[in-house]
Design a protein around this motif. Structure first.
Motif, PDB file in Angstrom:
ATOM      1  N   ASN A  28    -128.087 -33.157 -70.446  1.00 50.01           N
ATOM      2  CA  ASN A  28    -127.471 -31.906 -70.885  1.00 50.01           C
ATOM      3  C   ASN A  28    -126.254 -31.625 -70.016  1.00 50.01           C
ATOM      4  O   ASN A  28    -126.379 -31.495 -68.795  1.00 50.01           O
ATOM      5  CB  ASN A  28    -128.468 -30.755 -70.765  1.00 50.01           C
ATOM      6  N   LEU A  29    -125.094 -31.530 -70.628  1.00 46.91           N
ATOM      7  CA  LEU A  29    -123.892 -31.298 -69.840  1.00 46.91           C
ATOM      8  C   LEU A  29    -122.850 -30.541 -70.645  1.00 46.91           C
ATOM      9  O   LEU A  29    -122.837 -30.580 -71.873  1.00 46.91           O
ATOM     10  CB  LEU A  29    -123.289 -32.608 -69.330  1.00 46.91           C
ATOM     11  N   PHE A  30    -121.987 -29.849 -69.901  1.00 54.55           N
ATOM     12  CA  PHE A  30    -120.809 -29.215 -70.479  1.00 54.55           C
ATOM     13  C   PHE A  30    -119.597 -29.893 -69.866  1.00 54.55           C
ATOM     14  O   PHE A  30    -119.491 -30.004 -68.638  1.00 54.55           O
ATOM     15  CB  PHE A  30    -120.775 -27.712 -70.182  1.00 54.55           C
ATOM     16  N   MET A  31    -118.688 -30.365 -70.709  1.00 56.24           N
ATOM     17  CA  MET A  31    -117.534 -31.134 -70.266  1.00 56.24           C
ATOM     18  C   MET A  31    -116.266 -30.287 -70.332  1.00 56.24           C
ATOM     19  O   MET A  31    -115.954 -29.691 -71.361  1.00 56.24           O
ATOM     20  CB  MET A  31    -117.376 -32.385 -71.131  1.00 56.24           C
ATOM     21  N   LEU A  32    -115.556 -30.268 -69.226  1.00 55.46           N
ATOM     22  CA  LEU A  32    -114.258 -29.592 -69.143  1.00 55.46           C
ATOM     23  C   LEU A  32    -113.200 -30.633 -68.822  1.00 55.46           C
ATOM     24  O   LEU A  32    -113.318 -31.335 -67.806  1.00 55.46           O
ATOM     25  CB  LEU A  32    -114.269 -28.543 -68.027  1.00 55.46           C
ATOM     26  N   ASP A  33    -112.188 -30.758 -69.640  1.00 51.63           N
ATOM     27  CA  ASP A  33    -111.104 -31.677 -69.314  1.00 51.63           C
ATOM     28  C   ASP A  33    -110.446 -31.253 -68.011  1.00 51.63           C
ATOM     29  O   ASP A  33    -110.352 -30.054 -67.703  1.00 51.63           O
ATOM     30  CB  ASP A  33    -110.066 -31.705 -70.436  1.00 51.63           C
ATOM     31  N   ASP A  34    -109.956 -32.226 -67.248  1.00 50.59           N
ATOM     32  CA  ASP A  34    -109.407 -31.911 -65.922  1.00 50.59           C
ATOM     33  C   ASP A  34    -108.167 -31.037 -65.983  1.00 50.59           C
ATOM     34  O   ASP A  34    -107.819 -30.354 -65.020  1.00 50.59           O
ATOM     35  CB  ASP A  34    -109.127 -33.185 -65.119  1.00 50.59           C
ATOM     36  N   ASP A  35    -107.460 -31.025 -67.136  1.00 51.42           N
ATOM     37  CA  ASP A  35    -106.239 -30.223 -67.237  1.00 51.42           C
ATOM     38  C   ASP A  35    -106.476 -28.830 -67.810  1.00 51.42           C
ATOM     39  O   ASP A  35    -105.523 -28.095 -68.096  1.00 51.42           O
ATOM     40  CB  ASP A  35    -105.182 -30.958 -68.065  1.00 51.42           C
ATOM     41  N   VAL A  36    -107.732 -28.438 -67.977  1.00 46.68           N
ATOM     42  CA  VAL A  36    -108.036 -27.057 -68.381  1.00 46.68           C
ATOM     43  C   VAL A  36    -107.771 -26.137 -67.194  1.00 46.68           C
ATOM     44  O   VAL A  36    -108.294 -26.355 -66.103  1.00 46.68           O
ATOM     45  CB  VAL A  36    -109.496 -26.931 -68.846  1.00 46.68           C
ATOM     46  N   HIS A  37    -106.961 -25.123 -67.399  1.00 48.06           N
ATOM     47  CA  HIS A  37    -106.550 -24.278 -66.274  1.00 48.06           C
ATOM     48  C   HIS A  37    -106.837 -22.801 -66.474  1.00 48.06           C
ATOM     49  O   HIS A  37    -106.577 -21.990 -65.572  1.00 48.06           O
ATOM     50  CB  HIS A  37    -105.050 -24.458 -66.003  1.00 48.06           C
ATOM     51  N   ALA A  38    -107.401 -22.422 -67.630  1.00 47.98           N
ATOM     52  CA  ALA A  38    -107.661 -20.999 -67.853  1.00 47.98           C
ATOM     53  C   ALA A  38    -108.770 -20.815 -68.868  1.00 47.98           C
ATOM     54  O   ALA A  38    -108.948 -21.625 -69.784  1.00 47.98           O
ATOM     55  CB  ALA A  38    -106.393 -20.292 -68.332  1.00 47.98           C
ATOM     56  N   CYS A  39    -109.526 -19.736 -68.678  1.00 54.58           N
ATOM     57  CA  CYS A  39    -110.502 -19.287 -69.674  1.00 54.58           C
ATOM     58  C   CYS A  39    -110.092 -17.892 -70.104  1.00 54.58           C
ATOM     59  O   CYS A  39    -109.863 -17.015 -69.264  1.00 54.58           O
ATOM     60  CB  CYS A  39    -111.908 -19.277 -69.081  1.00 54.58           C
ATOM     61  N   LYS A  40    -109.995 -17.677 -71.417  1.00 56.17           N
ATOM     62  CA  LYS A  40    -109.529 -16.396 -71.931  1.00 56.17           C
ATOM     63  C   LYS A  40    -110.510 -15.807 -72.931  1.00 56.17           C
ATOM     64  O   LYS A  40    -111.140 -16.541 -73.700  1.00 56.17           O
ATOM     65  CB  LYS A  40    -108.154 -16.558 -72.589  1.00 56.17           C
ATOM     66  N   SER A  41    -110.628 -14.513 -72.889  1.00 55.03           N
ATOM     67  CA  SER A  41    -111.408 -13.794 -73.884  1.00 55.03           C
ATOM     68  C   SER A  41    -110.471 -13.318 -74.984  1.00 55.03           C
ATOM     69  O   SER A  41    -109.442 -12.700 -74.702  1.00 55.03           O
ATOM     70  CB  SER A  41    -112.101 -12.592 -73.243  1.00 55.03           C
TER      71      SER A  41
END
Length: 250
Positions: free
Chosen positions: A69-82
């Motif tokens: 079980n894993l959640f993958m984030l690309d290394d170039d993701v730089h922000a989380c927005k609502s």
């Protein structure tokens, strides 16, 4: 449920932006790159795969089997927005605890619903948010930020080099008829076409077209070409003629 947040990376040891967004991220790299990544990312756990696992899609297959079980984030993701904010409210979420909680909450909902692929919306603006439908079981996931609860259907076709997010969305829709997407939050990445490393060496019009034709070969008339993106922003620019949609008849 045990869930690990994993950042697949390749030749970006000094540009792993995603590690700043969440608690306890793991960076997954080839064995031959491990020393550089450890030097530049001493605050992160580094997990290595064999050097003969080449490319993002084989890497995702390896990670899914290794972590479960894993959640993958690309290394170039730089922000989380609502995108479910009121007018005038800040949309960017800066608290690592909050972003980590958002990810784990969605994974727990996926587990309760027996869904094995989950992710977040590609929509980027609050004007696109529908407050009556903040979760979906029918939309596609976006490739820079998604998770799997590993089972027999967790598989990426290694004939592809690009559009693996589209592949796994289609495959899970065909096999399980549902994907869980949280339409309240968006993960934003650096421009795909100017950031060296990662898939930059493979990404071109010919490879995009080849990947689409291969997907269409497997899923037939459920795959359709379209002219523009539907997320309010054309991130692919010259590749816009190769955007595709998926609609299964069920």
């Amino acid at each position: 449920m045990q869930l690990r947040i994993v950042i697949p990376s390749h030749k970006r040891h000094d540009r792993v932006f995603a590690k700043k967004l969440v608690n306890d991220p793991i960076i997954c790299v080839a064995e031959s790159q491990a020393d550089l990544y450890r030097q530049f990312n001493p605050d992160c756990e580094i997990v290595t795969h064999p050097d003969d696992v080449v490319g993002l899609i084989p890497k995702r297959n390896w990670m899914a089997k290794h972590f479960g079980n894993l959640f993958m984030l690309d290394d170039d993701v730089h922000a989380c927005k609502s995108i479910c904010v009121e007018k005038g409210e800040p949309s960017r979420i800066k608290d690592k605890n909050e972003i980590t909680r958002i990810i784990f909450n969605l994974a727990e909902i996926a587990q309760m619903l027996d869904v094995h692929l989950f992710g977040f919306t590609a929509r980027i603006s609050p004007v696109m948010y529908d407050e009556t439908a903040f979760l979906s079981l029918s939309k596609m996931i976006t490739g820079c930020s998604y998770g799997v609860l590993y089972n027999k259907n967790t598989w990426w076709n290694e004939e592809l080099r690009l559009k693996e997010d589209f592949w796994i969305s289609c495959y899970m829709k065909y096999k399980e008829r549902r994907i869980l997407t949280d339409l309240r939050y968006n993960f934003e990445q650096k421009s795909t076409f100017v950031n060296s490393g990662g898939l930059a060496a493979f990404r071109n019009q010919a490879e995009e077209q080849r990947s689409i034709m291969l997907i269409k070969k497997h899923f037939g008339d459920s795959i359709n070409l379209k002219g523009t993106t539907n997320n309010g922003k054309d991130k692919t620019k010259q590749l816009v003629q190769y955007n595709i949609t998926c609609k299964f008849k069920y």
